[in-house]
Design an enzyme around this catalytic site. Structure first.
Site, mmCIF file in Angstrom:
data_model
loop_
_atom_site.group_PDB
_atom_site.id
_atom_site.type_symbol
_atom_site.label_atom_id
_atom_site.label_comp_id
_atom_site.label_asym_id
_atom_site.label_seq_id
_atom_site.Cartn_x
_atom_site.Cartn_y
_atom_site.Cartn_z
ATOM 1 N N ASN A 38 23.113 51.245 -94.827
ATOM 2 C CA ASN A 38 23.380 51.735 -93.472
ATOM 3 C C ASN A 38 24.675 52.550 -93.396
ATOM 4 O OD1 ASN A 38 24.947 49.500 -93.867
ATOM 5 N ND2 ASN A 38 24.511 48.560 -91.892
ATOM 6 N N HIS B 161 14.566 47.094 -98.678
ATOM 7 C CA HIS B 161 15.493 48.199 -98.461
ATOM 8 C C HIS B 161 15.962 48.832 -99.772
ATOM 9 C CE1 HIS B 161 15.735 47.617 -94.174
ATOM 10 N NE2 HIS B 161 15.943 46.324 -94.361
#
Length: 67
Positions: free
Chosen positions: A65, A18
Site C-alpha cells: 500500500n 497480495h
C-alpha cells in the site's frame, strides 16, 4: 525491459494473495535461470534473458500500500 511485481516483504506475507506479483516473478526467475536475487534496503533485483530480450525483475521491499 523492467518487470515489477508488487507484494509485501517478510515471511508472514509469503503466501498472501497480495503477494501474487512477487510469486509470479519468483516463478519466472526460476523457470528461466535468472541471476540470484540481489537484495538492497529498498528492493530485490534479478536479471536474465527470455529469448533475446534482457529482463530485469524487481520486487520493491516497501509494503504494497506504499508502493
Amino acid at each position: 525491459m523492467l518487470w515489477v511485481g508488487l507484494g509485501n516483504p517478510g515471511r508472514g506475507y509469503a503466501s498472501n494473495r497480495h503477494n501474487v506479483g512477487f510469486m509470479a516473478l519468483d516463478q519466472i526467475v526460476h523457470n528461466h535461470g535468472f541471476s540470484d536475487w540481489k537484495v538492497t534496503t529498498s528492493s530485490a533485483v534479478s536479471e536474465g534473458h527470455i529469448g533475446p530480450v534482457k529482463i530485469r525483475a524487481l520486487k520493491p521491499l516497501s509494503f504494497m500500500n506504499k508502493s
